[in-house]
Design a protein around this motif. Structure first.
Motif, PDB file in Angstrom:
ATOM      1  N   ALA A 186      -3.760  -1.118   6.256  1.00 19.20           N
ATOM      2  CA  ALA A 186      -2.620  -1.354   5.363  1.00 19.20           C
ATOM      3  C   ALA A 186      -1.691  -2.388   6.010  1.00 19.20           C
ATOM      4  O   ALA A 186      -2.167  -3.345   6.616  1.00 19.20           O
ATOM      5  CB  ALA A 186      -1.904  -0.046   5.036  1.00 19.20           C
ATOM      6  N   SER A 187      -0.397  -2.188   5.952  1.00 19.80           N
ATOM      7  CA  SER A 187       0.538  -3.241   6.364  1.00 19.80           C
ATOM      8  C   SER A 187       0.647  -3.446   7.869  1.00 19.80           C
ATOM      9  O   SER A 187       1.316  -4.388   8.305  1.00 19.80           O
ATOM     10  CB  SER A 187       1.929  -2.967   5.790  1.00 19.80           C
ATOM     11  OG  SER A 187       2.003  -3.431   4.456  1.00 19.80           O
ATOM     12  N   LEU A 415      -2.789  -5.702   2.075  1.00 17.10           N
ATOM     13  CA  LEU A 415      -2.978  -5.111   0.744  1.00 17.10           C
ATOM     14  C   LEU A 415      -4.452  -4.949   0.397  1.00 17.10           C
ATOM     15  O   LEU A 415      -4.796  -4.149  -0.478  1.00 17.10           O
ATOM     16  CB  LEU A 415      -2.283  -5.973  -0.312  1.00 17.10           C
ATOM     17  CG  LEU A 415      -0.753  -5.955  -0.303  1.00 17.10           C
ATOM     18  CD1 LEU A 415      -0.205  -7.000  -1.272  1.00 17.10           C
ATOM     19  CD2 LEU A 415      -0.218  -4.572  -0.654  1.00 17.10           C
ATOM     20  N   ASP A 416      -5.317  -5.701   1.055  1.00 13.57           N
ATOM     21  CA  ASP A 416      -6.750  -5.632   0.784  1.00 13.57           C
ATOM     22  C   ASP A 416      -7.357  -4.454   1.553  1.00 13.57           C
ATOM     23  O   ASP A 416      -7.280  -4.388   2.780  1.00 13.57           O
ATOM     24  CB  ASP A 416      -7.428  -6.939   1.202  1.00 13.57           C
ATOM     25  CG  ASP A 416      -8.825  -7.083   0.623  1.00 13.57           C
ATOM     26  OD1 ASP A 416      -9.555  -6.072   0.530  1.00 13.57           O
ATOM     27  OD2 ASP A 416      -9.202  -8.216   0.261  1.00 13.57           O
ATOM     28  N   ARG A 417      -7.983  -3.539   0.837  1.00 14.89           N
ATOM     29  CA  ARG A 417      -8.566  -2.359   1.467  1.00 14.89           C
ATOM     30  C   ARG A 417      -9.796  -2.691   2.315  1.00 14.89           C
ATOM     31  O   ARG A 417     -10.284  -1.844   3.066  1.00 14.89           O
ATOM     32  CB  ARG A 417      -8.939  -1.316   0.409  1.00 14.89           C
ATOM     33  CG  ARG A 417      -7.731  -0.639  -0.212  1.00 14.89           C
ATOM     34  CD  ARG A 417      -8.125   0.348  -1.300  1.00 14.89           C
ATOM     35  NE  ARG A 417      -6.946   1.030  -1.807  1.00 14.89           N
ATOM     36  CZ  ARG A 417      -6.451   2.152  -1.307  1.00 14.89           C
ATOM     37  NH1 ARG A 417      -7.047   2.732  -0.272  1.00 14.89           N
ATOM     38  NH2 ARG A 417      -5.374   2.701  -1.829  1.00 14.89           N
ATOM     39  N   THR A 475       1.092   1.611   4.364  1.00 11.73           N
ATOM     40  CA  THR A 475       0.874   2.624   3.337  1.00 11.73           C
ATOM     41  C   THR A 475       0.115   2.040   2.154  1.00 11.73           C
ATOM     42  O   THR A 475       0.546   1.044   1.556  1.00 11.73           O
ATOM     43  CB  THR A 475       2.215   3.195   2.821  1.00 11.73           C
ATOM     44  OG1 THR A 475       2.968   3.712   3.915  1.00 11.73           O
ATOM     45  CG2 THR A 475       1.969   4.310   1.818  1.00 11.73           C
ATOM     46  N   LEU A 476      -1.030   2.618   1.865  1.00  9.81           N
ATOM     47  CA  LEU A 476      -1.746   2.417   0.608  1.00  9.81           C
ATOM     48  C   LEU A 476      -2.087   3.807   0.093  1.00  9.81           C
ATOM     49  O   LEU A 476      -1.938   4.798   0.815  1.00  9.81           O
ATOM     50  CB  LEU A 476      -3.026   1.605   0.832  1.00  9.81           C
ATOM     51  CG  LEU A 476      -2.870   0.155   1.305  1.00  9.81           C
ATOM     52  CD1 LEU A 476      -4.223  -0.422   1.686  1.00  9.81           C
ATOM     53  CD2 LEU A 476      -2.217  -0.693   0.215  1.00  9.81           C
ATOM     54  N   PRO A 508       2.095  11.592  -0.090  1.00 14.84           N
ATOM     55  CA  PRO A 508       2.323  10.547   0.920  1.00 14.84           C
ATOM     56  C   PRO A 508       3.398  10.906   1.931  1.00 14.84           C
ATOM     57  O   PRO A 508       3.300  10.546   3.103  1.00 14.84           O
ATOM     58  CB  PRO A 508       2.731   9.332   0.080  1.00 14.84           C
ATOM     59  CG  PRO A 508       3.275   9.906  -1.193  1.00 14.84           C
ATOM     60  CD  PRO A 508       2.472  11.142  -1.449  1.00 14.84           C
ATOM     61  N   THR A 509       4.421  11.630   1.500  1.00 17.85           N
ATOM     62  CA  THR A 509       5.510  11.980   2.420  1.00 17.85           C
ATOM     63  C   THR A 509       5.004  12.875   3.541  1.00 17.85           C
ATOM     64  O   THR A 509       5.396  12.721   4.702  1.00 17.85           O
ATOM     65  CB  THR A 509       6.654  12.665   1.666  1.00 17.85           C
ATOM     66  OG1 THR A 509       7.151  11.785   0.659  1.00 17.85           O
ATOM     67  CG2 THR A 509       7.791  13.023   2.614  1.00 17.85           C
TER      68      THR A 509
END
Length: 528
Positions: A186-187, A415-417, A475-476, A508-509
């Protein structure tokens, strides 16, 4: 423990005061927890007063809290001005000379790059490195494993989370669990993008947008230079402003007696598809070398928002309107390419690359990330498309001697998995950025969000290692990562990377909190 009095800073350092006021209650609570324990031990006549029990993952002794103050108020003091989003500029002297910083256009004047040096906040960021620390041995691997493995088994982290912890001083891995496994980052991909771009271009590099006049046709070409911080907003008239460029262009045309022009725009700096493989997405505009305000359709400076359909055409239209306001009549703009005979009328430049990297990391800015990936491709002779950018990032990291086995770079933003990074690579990237022999890479550390204070960590760690952890989030859907640095309870600078895939997309949290607990435990371990 006596909390330092910070009142003298109030007039000159309001941003320091805000952080100090936030940190002070935590220092006081830590002191309140520690002081009674010391008093009881003293009354009992026990010699091991200094050996107060280690804190739980959510508690801190006065020493750990003081380290937090050093890594928050100390960093702020050294870093100079902050803009409205809490972003530090990488070069204090330039911001002071400019007399402004903020928002989309927190830039500085072009020219006079000076010699390469770390960002001013590098010293406090590297508190635990080298001669600053009096600790002579690295944390014990078994003790770290005992502290971290139970937390890695949290179901919120999916079936097979991976982790690595490195002692930045020695470069030795202290803990690993699946550390060589390539996972979707992810980021946290942006850390790799930052290091590759800084390595390829240097921290003082700037991206230039210019207006050129074709001598025979009175055609003005707006030439995109890949600056994602270019702004057309009314209240922005700084060096990275389309309004400034229009004013200078109009003045240059008037000097030549030209009042009517054909307007066009040039996007040939980049190649290939402008659309990211994920398709239309509010987290990213089309990847174009010409855009204003990242193609945003509102006045936001970060975060997801609807984007304009064609950022380059939109920027050219806005430029044309600005020219008209300065007395130059233009046609409706269309795509073109500036010839080698075209004369540059005016130009504006982005902030230095060091500032772009910091903003990208702090706010997890995908548009800046993809721009820097393309610029890395251009700087290294690769094709300026997604594939060429990925190749350029990989080649630059390979030249730095970083471990690339299991890694794949499909974009610059994460952003690309199909992207793959390993915990080993992420920690090695951070350690390389801390290497005294590579000061040009330091913004890859100074731009990391500060837990509880800035960027994507501003609302996290409310009851954990606030001010101590500096990390890039990722995060994705079903993917959560965290990679950064901290100074542990014994004063050692550690790099860490925690990666989780296959998490519950509906919670997600829970996954983020599980990662935060691991980083908090690492900061509190004192595992020497």
């Amino acid at each position: 423990m006596v909390v330092p009095e910070l009142r003298p800073w109030r007039a000159a350092k309001p941003h320091v005061v805000r952080l100090a006021d936030a940190v002070r209650p935590r220092l006081a609570r830590a002191a309140a927890v520690t002081k009674p324990q010391l008093a009881r031990l003293a009354r009992a006549g026990k010699p091991q007063v200094a050996k107060v029990a280690r804190p739980k993952t959510w508690q801190y002794t006065a020493g750990a809290a003081t380290a937090g103050l050093a890594l928050t108020a100390g960093v702020v003091t050294a870093a100079g001005p902050w803009d409205s989003s809490g972003q530090r500029t990488a070069e204090r002297e330039r911001a002071v000379a400019l007399g402004r910083a903020g928002g989309t256009d927190h830039g500085s004047a072009p020219g006079a790059p000076g010699r390469t040096r770390p960002a001013p906040s590098a010293g406090p960021v590297l508190t635990g490195l080298g001669g600053v620390s009096t600790v002579k041995s690295a944390p014990d691997g078994k003790a770290l494993a005992d502290a971290l493995r139970p937390l890695l088994r949290d179901p919120a982290l999916g079936p097979r989370p991976a982790a690595a912890v490195m002692d930045v001083t020695t470069g030795r891995r202290l803990f690993g669990s699946g550390a060589g496994t390539g996972l979707t980052p992810a980021s946290t991909t942006k850390i790799a993008t930052a290091v590759a771009a800084l390595s390829a271009m240097g921290p003082d590099h700037r991206l230039t947008t210019r207006a050129a006049l074709e001598p025979d046709t009175k055609e003005v070409v707006l030439v995109g230079g890949g600056d994602p911080t270019l702004t057309a907003r009314e209240n922005a008239a700084g060096p990275a402003s389309l309004r400034t460029l229009a004013a200078r262009t109009a003045a240059a045309l008037a000097d030549r007696g030209v009042r009517e022009v054909t307007l066009s725009y040039d996007t040939t700096l980049y190649a290939g598809d402008e659309k990211h493989p994920i398709g239309d997405n509010p987290n990213l505009a089309l990847v174009s070398p010409l855009m204003a305000d990242e193609g945003r359709t509102n006045d936001s400076a970060s975060g997801p928002v609807e984007r304009v359909e064609d950022p380059a055409a939109d920027a050219a239209r806005r430029f044309g309107k600005l020219l008209t306001s300065y007395g130059i009549t233009t046609t409706a703009p269309g795509p073109s390419k500036a010839t080698t005979r075209a004369e540059t009328l005016a130009a504006v430049s982005s902030p230095p690359l060091s500032a772009l990297v910091e903003r990208m990391l702090t706010n997890s800015d995908n548009d800046i990330a993809e721009a820097l990936a393309r610029q890395t491709a251009i700087a290294t002779g690769e094709r300026a498309d997604f594939a060429g950018a990925g190749q350029a990032i990989g080649s630059r990291l390979r030249e730095l001697g970083l471990p690339l086995e299991g890694a794949a770079f499909k974009d610059g933003s994460g952003l690309d998995r199909a992207d793959r990074l390993t915990p080993d690579l992420l920690t090695a990237l951070l350690a390389k950025a801390a290497d005294p022999s590579h000061p040009e890479l330091r913004p890859a550390l100074t731009g990391l969000p500060v837990a509880g204070f800035t960027g994507t960590l501003a609302t996290r760690y409310s009851d954990g290692a606030s001010g101590v952890v500096r990390a890039k989030t990722g995060t994705l859907s079903g993917v959560h990562t965290l990679a950064g640095t901290l100074v542990d309870e014994d004063g050692r600078l550690l790099a860490f990377a925690f990666m989780a895939s296959g998490t519950d997309p509906g919670e997600p949290t829970a996954s983020q909190q599980a990662l935060d607990r691991i980083a908090t435990a690492l900061a509190a371990c004192g595992c020497g």
